[in-house]
Write a protein that holds these residues in place. Structure first.
Motif, PDB file in Angstrom:
ATOM      1  N   UNK A   1       0.820  -1.216   0.000  1.00  0.00           N
ATOM      2  CA  UNK A   1       0.000   0.000   0.000  1.00  0.00           C
ATOM      3  C   UNK A   1       0.852   1.264   0.000  1.00  0.00           C
ATOM      4  N   UNK A   2       2.161   1.110   0.091  1.00  0.00           N
ATOM      5  CA  UNK A   2       3.068   2.250  -0.010  1.00  0.00           C
ATOM      6  C   UNK A   2       3.281   2.629  -1.476  1.00  0.00           C
ATOM      7  N   UNK A   3       3.584   3.902  -1.699  1.00  0.00           N
ATOM      8  CA  UNK A   3       4.093   4.283  -3.012  1.00  0.00           C
ATOM      9  C   UNK A   3       5.508   3.731  -3.146  1.00  0.00           C
ATOM     10  N   UNK A   4       5.894   3.404  -4.356  1.00  0.00           N
ATOM     11  CA  UNK A   4       7.215   2.803  -4.585  1.00  0.00           C
ATOM     12  C   UNK A   4       8.325   3.711  -4.087  1.00  0.00           C
ATOM     13  N   UNK A   5       8.151   5.015  -4.196  1.00  0.00           N
ATOM     14  CA  UNK A   5       9.189   5.946  -3.755  1.00  0.00           C
ATOM     15  C   UNK A   5       9.449   5.860  -2.249  1.00  0.00           C
ATOM     16  N   UNK A   6       8.535   5.241  -1.505  1.00  0.00           N
ATOM     17  CA  UNK A   6       8.680   5.089  -0.062  1.00  0.00           C
ATOM     18  C   UNK A   6       9.206   3.697   0.331  1.00  0.00           C
ATOM     19  N   UNK A   7       9.413   2.841  -0.639  1.00  0.00           N
ATOM     20  CA  UNK A   7       9.782   1.454  -0.362  1.00  0.00           C
ATOM     21  C   UNK A   7      11.283   1.276  -0.199  1.00  0.00           C
ATOM     22  N   UNK A   8      11.651   0.226   0.538  1.00  0.00           N
ATOM     23  CA  UNK A   8      13.040  -0.211   0.610  1.00  0.00           C
ATOM     24  C   UNK A   8      13.392  -0.972  -0.666  1.00  0.00           C
ATOM     25  N   UNK A   9      14.684  -1.251  -0.850  1.00  0.00           N
ATOM     26  CA  UNK A   9      15.110  -2.030  -2.017  1.00  0.00           C
ATOM     27  C   UNK A   9      14.440  -3.399  -2.041  1.00  0.00           C
ATOM     28  N   UNK A  10      14.382  -4.058  -0.881  1.00  0.00           N
ATOM     29  CA  UNK A  10      13.759  -5.367  -0.812  1.00  0.00           C
ATOM     30  C   UNK A  10      12.290  -5.333  -1.165  1.00  0.00           C
ATOM     31  N   UNK A  11      11.578  -4.294  -0.723  1.00  0.00           N
ATOM     32  CA  UNK A  11      10.153  -4.173  -1.027  1.00  0.00           C
ATOM     33  C   UNK A  11       9.923  -3.914  -2.521  1.00  0.00           C
ATOM     34  N   UNK A  12      10.801  -3.142  -3.143  1.00  0.00           N
ATOM     35  CA  UNK A  12      10.696  -2.926  -4.582  1.00  0.00           C
ATOM     36  C   UNK A  12      10.900  -4.235  -5.334  1.00  0.00           C
ATOM     37  N   UNK A  13      11.905  -5.016  -4.916  1.00  0.00           N
ATOM     38  CA  UNK A  13      12.165  -6.309  -5.549  1.00  0.00           C
ATOM     39  C   UNK A  13      10.948  -7.223  -5.407  1.00  0.00           C
ATOM     40  N   UNK A  14      10.378  -7.261  -4.197  1.00  0.00           N
ATOM     41  CA  UNK A  14       9.233  -8.118  -3.954  1.00  0.00           C
ATOM     42  C   UNK A  14       8.046  -7.683  -4.819  1.00  0.00           C
ATOM     43  N   UNK A  15       7.852  -6.384  -4.984  1.00  0.00           N
ATOM     44  CA  UNK A  15       6.769  -5.875  -5.821  1.00  0.00           C
ATOM     45  C   UNK A  15       6.928  -6.346  -7.257  1.00  0.00           C
ATOM     46  N   UNK A  16       8.163  -6.315  -7.765  1.00  0.00           N
ATOM     47  CA  UNK A  16       8.402  -6.743  -9.136  1.00  0.00           C
ATOM     48  C   UNK A  16       8.180  -8.250  -9.287  1.00  0.00           C
ATOM     49  N   UNK A  17       8.664  -9.021  -8.310  1.00  0.00           N
ATOM     50  CA  UNK A  17       8.468 -10.475  -8.367  1.00  0.00           C
ATOM     51  C   UNK A  17       6.977 -10.809  -8.306  1.00  0.00           C
ATOM     52  N   UNK A  18       6.249 -10.131  -7.417  1.00  0.00           N
ATOM     53  CA  UNK A  18       4.808 -10.355  -7.314  1.00  0.00           C
ATOM     54  C   UNK A  18       4.091  -9.971  -8.601  1.00  0.00           C
ATOM     55  N   UNK A  19       4.581  -8.941  -9.290  1.00  0.00           N
ATOM     56  CA  UNK A  19       3.978  -8.552 -10.563  1.00  0.00           C
ATOM     57  C   UNK A  19       4.033  -9.701 -11.561  1.00  0.00           C
TER      58      UNK A  19
END
Length: 241
Positions: A130-148
């Protein structure tokens, strides 16, 4: 079904990355790792598999292609996750990015959200989505891409260096999540990484790449990490297992 590279070549301007490469990739529902040094062409091969790039020479086809152009087949069947933040919109939330990726791939929004919900139990917490990507950690960005990729529902998923930039905690969470999601999703997964420890924990089937004359696909059931490292250096040295 297999994806077959027949004398595939790829060059950028005058830089030849691949030349007369013959490979056969099984699409059988498992996980296959891509192992090899920087600059050997792993990312190029993955982009060719995904249809993002077209070969300069040679052909790519599926054994069940029925004459259909491979790039057209790939656009409808392959989801690619790059090693960087590319394709993420920093002003959108994680969920919005995941839906956006699926819709751009031609998948219905409701189907993306249903699949994403089925993966919720795989994650320690979904609040970061529920965070904007600009607020995410590196790990959370990676997880978002994998989940995509997983939420797209495509039968072939490609993860290019998913552990790059992750700390140990994020890396461990990603390993666990990939394992859980793979059990829930009917897909074949291709993963590249220099992290042999990571690879060792998610698969026992490996494509060792050290140039066109040193490309071997090997399954090593129950192999230890030391055995995987030894195999890597054996093939790198020009010998077969």
């Amino acid at each position: 079904m297999d994806i077959v590279f027949n004398r595939v070549g790829k060059k950028y301007d005058k830089d030849i990355v691949l030349d007369h490469l013959d490979l056969r990739f099984p699409v059988q529902g498992g996980i296959v790792s891509f192992l090899g040094p920087n600059g050997i062409g792993k990312t190029t091969i993955m982009k060719l598999l995904s249809g993002i790039l077209l070969p300069t020479s040679g052909t790519i086809a599926t054994t069940e292609g029925n004459g259909k152009d491979y790039d057209a087949w790939a656009r409808q069947n392959v989801a690619y996750c790059s090693s960087d933040d590319r394709y993420l919109s920093y002003k959108l939330t994680g969920i919005e990015n995941i839906v956006r990726y699926g819709v751009l791939k031609g998948v219905d929004k409701a189907q993306v959200l249903t699949r994403l919900e089925s993966f919720a139990s795989c994650l320690d917490s979904t609040t970061f989505l529920n965070k904007r990507v600009e607020q995410m950690s590196t790990g959370q960005k990676k997880m978002t891409k994998v989940l995509s990729c997983f939420a797209s529902g495509y039968p072939v998923l490609i993860l290019d260096e998913p552990t790059n930039g992750l700390d140990e905690e994020s890396r461990s969470r990603l390993i666990e999540t990939i394992g859980h999601m793979k059990e829930k999703a009917a897909c074949s997964l291709f993963v590249s990484s220099h992290d042999l420890g990571f690879i060792h924990q998610i698969t026992d089937t490996h494509l060792f790449l050290f140039g066109n004359d040193k490309a071997e696909l090997k399954t090593m059931p129950n192999a230890t990490l030391d055995a995987l490292q030894a195999a890597y250096h054996t093939i790198k040295g020009g010998n077969s297992l």
